[in-house]
Design a protein around this motif. Structure first.
Motif, PDB file in Angstrom:
ATOM      1  N   THR A  12      -0.181 -11.679 -10.136  1.00  0.00           N
ATOM      2  CA  THR A  12      -0.298 -11.219  -8.915  1.00  0.00           C
ATOM      3  C   THR A  12      -2.166 -10.858  -8.941  1.00  0.00           C
ATOM      4  O   THR A  12      -2.752 -11.250 -10.016  1.00  0.00           O
ATOM      5  N   SER A  13      -2.555 -10.964  -7.667  1.00  0.00           N
ATOM      6  CA  SER A  13      -4.010 -10.913  -7.159  1.00  0.00           C
ATOM      7  C   SER A  13      -4.556  -9.625  -7.921  1.00  0.00           C
ATOM      8  O   SER A  13      -5.908  -9.970  -7.970  1.00  0.00           O
ATOM      9  N   GLY A  14      -3.898  -8.763  -8.380  1.00  0.00           N
ATOM     10  CA  GLY A  14      -4.772  -7.733  -8.714  1.00  0.00           C
ATOM     11  C   GLY A  14      -5.414  -6.765  -7.794  1.00  0.00           C
ATOM     12  O   GLY A  14      -6.742  -6.277  -8.258  1.00  0.00           O
ATOM     13  N   THR A  15      -4.895  -6.854  -6.856  1.00  0.00           N
ATOM     14  CA  THR A  15      -5.813  -5.941  -5.825  1.00  0.00           C
ATOM     15  C   THR A  15      -5.404  -4.799  -5.912  1.00  0.00           C
ATOM     16  O   THR A  15      -6.234  -3.985  -5.496  1.00  0.00           O
ATOM     17  N   THR A  16      -4.395  -4.216  -6.320  1.00  0.00           N
ATOM     18  CA  THR A  16      -3.944  -2.819  -6.543  1.00  0.00           C
ATOM     19  C   THR A  16      -4.093  -2.233  -7.779  1.00  0.00           C
ATOM     20  O   THR A  16      -4.080  -1.119  -8.109  1.00  0.00           O
TER      21      THR A  16
ATOM     22  N   HIS B 295      -2.887 -19.650  -6.444  1.00  0.00           N
ATOM     23  CA  HIS B 295      -2.085 -18.700  -5.712  1.00  0.00           C
ATOM     24  C   HIS B 295      -0.968 -19.276  -5.283  1.00  0.00           C
ATOM     25  O   HIS B 295      -0.721 -20.551  -4.911  1.00  0.00           O
TER      26      HIS B 295
ATOM     27  N   THR C 264       3.456 -12.753  -4.506  1.00  0.00           N
ATOM     28  CA  THR C 264       3.689 -13.527  -5.867  1.00  0.00           C
ATOM     29  C   THR C 264       4.950 -13.375  -6.250  1.00  0.00           C
ATOM     30  O   THR C 264       5.401 -14.453  -6.673  1.00  0.00           O
TER      31      THR C 264
ATOM     32  N   ASP D 259       4.672  -2.297  -0.270  1.00  0.00           N
ATOM     33  CA  ASP D 259       4.315  -2.560   1.328  1.00  0.00           C
ATOM     34  C   ASP D 259       5.007  -1.603   2.242  1.00  0.00           C
ATOM     35  O   ASP D 259       6.278  -1.533   1.859  1.00  0.00           O
TER      36      ASP D 259
ATOM     37  N   ARG E 225      -0.209  -1.251   2.409  1.00  0.00           N
ATOM     38  CA  ARG E 225       0.245  -0.864   1.039  1.00  0.00           C
ATOM     39  C   ARG E 225       0.388   0.512   0.589  1.00  0.00           C
ATOM     40  O   ARG E 225      -0.338   1.500   1.183  1.00  0.00           O
TER      41      ARG E 225
ATOM     42  N   LYS F 171      -8.316 -10.807   1.033  1.00  0.00           N
ATOM     43  CA  LYS F 171      -7.652  -9.607   1.016  1.00  0.00           C
ATOM     44  C   LYS F 171      -8.736  -8.448   0.739  1.00  0.00           C
ATOM     45  O   LYS F 171      -9.624  -8.522   0.142  1.00  0.00           O
TER      46      LYS F 171
HETATM   47  P1  ATP Z   1      -1.392  -6.935  -7.035  1.00  0.00           P
HETATM   48  O1  ATP Z   1       0.034  -6.939  -6.677  1.00  0.00           O
HETATM   49  O2  ATP Z   1      -1.911  -7.446  -8.291  1.00  0.00           O
HETATM   50  O3  ATP Z   1      -2.091  -5.449  -6.331  1.00  0.00           O
HETATM   51  P2  ATP Z   1      -1.551  -8.381  -4.631  1.00  0.00           P
HETATM   52  O4  ATP Z   1      -0.337  -7.743  -4.062  1.00  0.00           O
HETATM   53  O5  ATP Z   1      -2.656  -8.635  -3.278  1.00  0.00           O
HETATM   54  O6  ATP Z   1      -2.211  -8.207  -5.837  1.00  0.00           O
HETATM   55  P3  ATP Z   1      -0.329 -11.115  -3.838  1.00  0.00           P
HETATM   56  O7  ATP Z   1       1.049 -11.068  -4.326  1.00  0.00           O
HETATM   57  O8  ATP Z   1      -1.388 -12.197  -3.859  1.00  0.00           O
HETATM   58  O9  ATP Z   1      -1.097 -10.040  -4.996  1.00  0.00           O
HETATM   59  O10 ATP Z   1      -0.287 -10.560  -2.484  1.00  0.00           O
HETATM   60  C1  ATP Z   1       0.836  -9.950  -1.978  1.00  0.00           C
HETATM   61  C2  ATP Z   1       0.365  -8.811  -0.899  1.00  0.00           C
HETATM   62  O11 ATP Z   1      -0.318  -9.404   0.149  1.00  0.00           O
HETATM   63  C3  ATP Z   1       1.738  -8.126  -0.195  1.00  0.00           C
HETATM   64  O12 ATP Z   1       2.309  -7.229  -1.107  1.00  0.00           O
HETATM   65  C4  ATP Z   1       0.908  -7.771   1.042  1.00  0.00           C
HETATM   66  O13 ATP Z   1       0.432  -6.599   0.835  1.00  0.00           O
HETATM   67  C5  ATP Z   1      -0.039  -8.653   1.304  1.00  0.00           C
HETATM   68  N1  ATP Z   1       0.225  -9.632   2.448  1.00  0.00           N
HETATM   69  C6  ATP Z   1       0.773 -11.224   2.211  1.00  0.00           C
HETATM   70  N2  ATP Z   1       0.764 -11.470   3.358  1.00  0.00           N
HETATM   71  C7  ATP Z   1       0.464 -10.459   4.421  1.00  0.00           C
HETATM   72  C8  ATP Z   1       0.535 -10.409   5.812  1.00  0.00           C
HETATM   73  N3  ATP Z   1       0.855 -11.507   6.367  1.00  0.00           N
HETATM   74  N4  ATP Z   1       0.199  -9.290   6.445  1.00  0.00           N
HETATM   75  C9  ATP Z   1      -0.053  -8.310   5.496  1.00  0.00           C
HETATM   76  N5  ATP Z   1      -0.162  -8.373   4.432  1.00  0.00           N
HETATM   77  C10 ATP Z   1       0.112  -9.225   3.631  1.00  0.00           C
END
Ligand code: ATP
Ligand code: MG
Length: 503
Positions: free
Chosen positions: A164-168, A208, A304, A382, A397, A488
Motif C-alpha cells: 500500500t502507498s503508506g499514506t496512513t 502502483h 491496493t 474510508d 479516511r 495523495k
Molecule cells: P496506506 O493504506 O498505506 O495508508 P493508501 O491507502 O494511500 O496507503 P492506496 O491503496 O494506494 O494506499 O490508496 C487507496 C486509498 O486511496 C483509498 O483507501 C482512498 O482513501 C484513496 N482513494 C482512491 N481513489 C479515490 C477517490 N476517487 N477519491 C477519494 N479517495 C480515493
C-alpha cells in the motif's frame, strides 16, 4: 489446470500482429512481441530457480521491459512485487526482509547500494533493468527461448504482492490472487466499455495498482493498445490526444492539463474517456474539465487491497464529488464504525466492500488481516455515504476524522466550504492535538497568488456557514500541499508540522 490470469487476459487477444504498446522512443510492440518477450522473461526467471509462489521484486524505472517482466513472472508462476522508485535503501531493505523475494531487480545505478541490502535480506538473485529496459535481467531474457509453457496457477493462487502507498502508516503487503486481478480487469472493461480499438495514454507509474493493474490489465483484457509514456508530461499528452481514446490519471494530471491553453474541445475531440482516481478529484476540477473539453471526467474509487470498487457510470450521470456505483460483482456498504451495523441511506460511516476483487490478506500480518475484515467484508478505512441512487461519496479516511470536543468533524465538509471561497485553490483540514478539545480543527490553505486572503477573513467567511465546532481554530497558508507520487495529500506530514500549535 491453466494459468488463470494469463489465460483470461489472453481471452480477447486480437490478431497477434496488432499493436500492444508504443514505447516512448516510438517502437511499437505487437501482441506477438508481448507473447515472445514475456516468454523470455518467464524462461529467464525459471533458469534463476524461480519456483511457483516465489516473489520477484523490482525497483526499476518505468519501461515496457518491466511490463514484460511482470507478465513473465506471472506466466512462470511467480508473484510480482513492484516497489516505488522513490524508496530509499533502508526502505527497500524493509520490503526485502518482509517479502523475501527469490529475485530482486534494481536500476544498474542503484546496484552498488542495493546489492548488499538484498544479500543481507537473503535474496537469492539480484539483477538490473534501467529506464531504457537494459540490464542483466533483459540480457538474461535475450538469451532465453521465445516460447514458454505457462506454469499452471489457479484463481486463488497469488499473482502479486503489492504494498500500500503508506499514506496512513507503514506500507502493508496486500496479497492479490489471479482471481482478484482477472475479475477486476474484466469488470472495468465492461464498465468503461473498452474494446480492441481503444488506445490508452499510459502516463502513470507502474509500481502502483493504478498504472500496473488498472491501466495495463484493462488494456490486455480488452485486446486494446497503449501509448506508454515514461512519465506524466502535459504537453506530450495533449499532442497524443489526437490518436488516443482514453486517458487514466490521478487528479493532479487533470489540474495540470487544465493549465495549458492548448486544452480545447478540439484537442480532446478524438478522446472517448477521461478517468480519474487514486485521490479525490475536486468537484471544481470536474466542472472546469467539462467546460474546457466537453467531457465529464469519470471518477472511480479503489485501493491496493481491492483493486477498483466503484466507478461512475459510462452512460449515466458522472456526478462530481462522487465515486459512482459498485462495479459488477462488487458489493459496497456503509456501517457504523462503533457497532458495525449497516447504516441507512445517506448516513456517513465506514465503507466496507466484498467481492472477487478483495485481496486474501496482508502478507505475514494475520492479526492485521483479521482486524480489517468484518463478517467477511473488508473494512476500507474510508468514510463515506451512499445516496438513494446508489452513488458512493467518500468523505475522507477514518484516520483523518477530527474529533473536536467530542464531535466528529469530517475534513471534506470543511474543505468544501473553504475551497468555495474566492481566491482559494485548495485546502486540507486536519486535527491537531488540543488540550481542551482533544483535537483542534486546523486548516491549511493554498490561495491564489495576490488573492489577499488571510486567516481572519477565512474564519469570518466560515462563520455562519459551518457549525461552530466544525470551524477551524487556526488557518495556515502554504504554497502547495505535500503530495506523494500518486497525488495523495500527506496529511500525516501536515499533522506533524502543526503538532505543537495548540500546546
Ligand atoms: P496506506 O493504506 O498505506 O495508508 P493508501 O491507502 O494511500 O496507503 P492506496 O491503496 O494506494 O494506499 O490508496 C487507496 C486509498 O486511496 C483509498 O483507501 C482512498 O482513501 C484513496 N482513494 C482512491 N481513489 C479515490 C477517490 N476517487 N477519491 C477519494 N479517495 C480515493
Ligand atoms: Mg490504504
Amino acid at each position: 489446470m491453466t494459468n488463470h490470469l494469463i489465460d483470461l487476459l489472453r481471452s480477447r487477444q486480437p490478431d497477434l500482429s496488432r499493436p500492444f504498446a508504443e514505447a516512448p522512443d516510438g517502437t511499437v510492440y505487437t501482441y506477438a512481441d508481448l507473447e515472445r518477450r514475456s516468454a523470455q522473461y518467464a524462461n529467464a526467471l525459471i533458469a534463476l530457480g524461480l519456483a511457483p509462489g516465489d516473489r520477484v521484486a523490482l525497483q526499476v524505472e518505468k519501461s515496457l521491459e518491466a511490463i514484460f517482466a511482470y507478465l513473465g513472472t506471472v506466466r512462470a508462476g511467480g508473484v510480482f512485487l513492484p516497489l516505488n522508485t522513490a524508496y530509499t535503501a533502508p526502505e527497500v531493505a524493509y520490503f526485502l526482509r518482509d517479502a523475501v523475494p527469490a529475485v530482486f531487480v534494481c536500476d544498474p545505478a542503484s546496484l552498488p547500494t542495493l546489492a548488499p541490502v538484498a544479500a543481507a535480506a537473503g535474496v537469492g538473485s539480484v539483477l538490473t533493468l534501467d529506464a531504457q529496459g537494459r540490464g542483466s535481467l533483459a540480457q538474461a531474457a535475450d538469451a532465453a527461448p521465445t516460447t514458454f509453457a505457462d506454469v499452471p496457477r489457479a484463481a486463488d493462487d497469488l499473482a502479486a504482492l503489492l504494498y500500500t502507498s503508506g499514506t496512513t502508516g507503514r506500507s502493508k503487503g496486500a496479497m492479490l490472487t489471479h482471481g482478484n486481478l482477472a475479475s477486476n480487469a474484466f469488470a472495468l472493461v465492461e464498465t468503461w466499455r473498452f474494446t480492441a480499438d481503444d488506445v490508452l495514454i499510459h502516463a502513470l507509474p507502474i509500481f502502483h495498482t493504478h498504472g500496473l493493474f488498472v491501466a495495463t490489465n484493462v488494456t490486455l483484457a480488452a485486446g486494446a493498445s497503449m501509448i506508454f509514456l515514461a512519465k506524466f508530461d502535459p504537453d506530450g499528452i495533449l499532442k497524443l490526444m489526437g490518436r488516443a481514446s482514453v486517458l487514466m490519471g490521478v487528479p493532479t494530471f487533470y489540474v495540470r492539463l487544465l493549465k495549458s491553453p492548448v486544452l480545447t474541445p478540439a484537442a480532446a475531440a478524438g478522446m472517448r474517456l477521461f478517468i480519474s482516481g487514486s485521490a479525490p478529484l475536486l468537484a471544481e476540477t470536474h466542472r472546469e474539465w467539462s467546460a474546457r473539453t466537453g467531457h465529464a471526467i469519470l471518477e472511480r474509487y479503489g485501493m491496493t487491497e481491492t483493486g477498483m470498487n466503484t466507478s461512475n457510470p459510462y452512460a449515466g450521470a458522472r456526478l462530481a464529488g462522487t465515486v459512482g456505483l459498485p462495479l459488477p460483482g462488487v458489493s459496497v456498504r456503509v456501517v457504523d464504525p462503533v457497532n458495525g451495523r449497516e447504516l441507512i441511506i445517506g448516513a456517513i460511516g465506514m465503507i466496507e466492500v466484498k467481492g472477487p476483487n478483495v485481496f486474501t490478506g496482508y502478507w505475514r500480518m494475520p492479526e492485521k488481516t483479521a482486524a480489517e475484515f468484518h463478517d467477511g467484508w473488508f473494512v476500507t478505512g474510508d468514510l463515506g455515504r451512499i445516496d438513494a441512487a446508489g452513488y458512493v461519496q467518500i468523505v475522507g479516511r477514518g484516520k483523518d476524522l477530527v474529533i473536536s470536543g467530542g464531535f466528529n468533524v469530517y475534513p471534506k465538509e470543511v474543505e468544501g466550504e473553504i475551497d468555495a471561497l474566492d481566491g482559494v485553490i485548495e485546502s486540507a483540514v486536519i486535527g491537531v492535538p488540543h488540550a481542551d478539545f482533544g483535537e483542534g480543527v486546523t486548516a491549511v490553505v493554498v490561495a491564489r497568488p495576490g488573492a489577499g486572503l488571510d486567516e481572519a477573513c477565512v474564519l469570518a467567511a466560515l462563520e455562519g456557514r459551518l457549525a461552530r465546532y466544525k470551524c477551524p481554530k487556526r488557518v495556515f497558508f502554504v504554497d502547495d500541499l505535500p503530495r506523494n507520487t500518486m497525488g495523495k495529500v500527506q496529511k500525516n506530514l501536515l499533522r506533524e508540522q502543526y503538532r505543537e500549535i495548540y500546546a
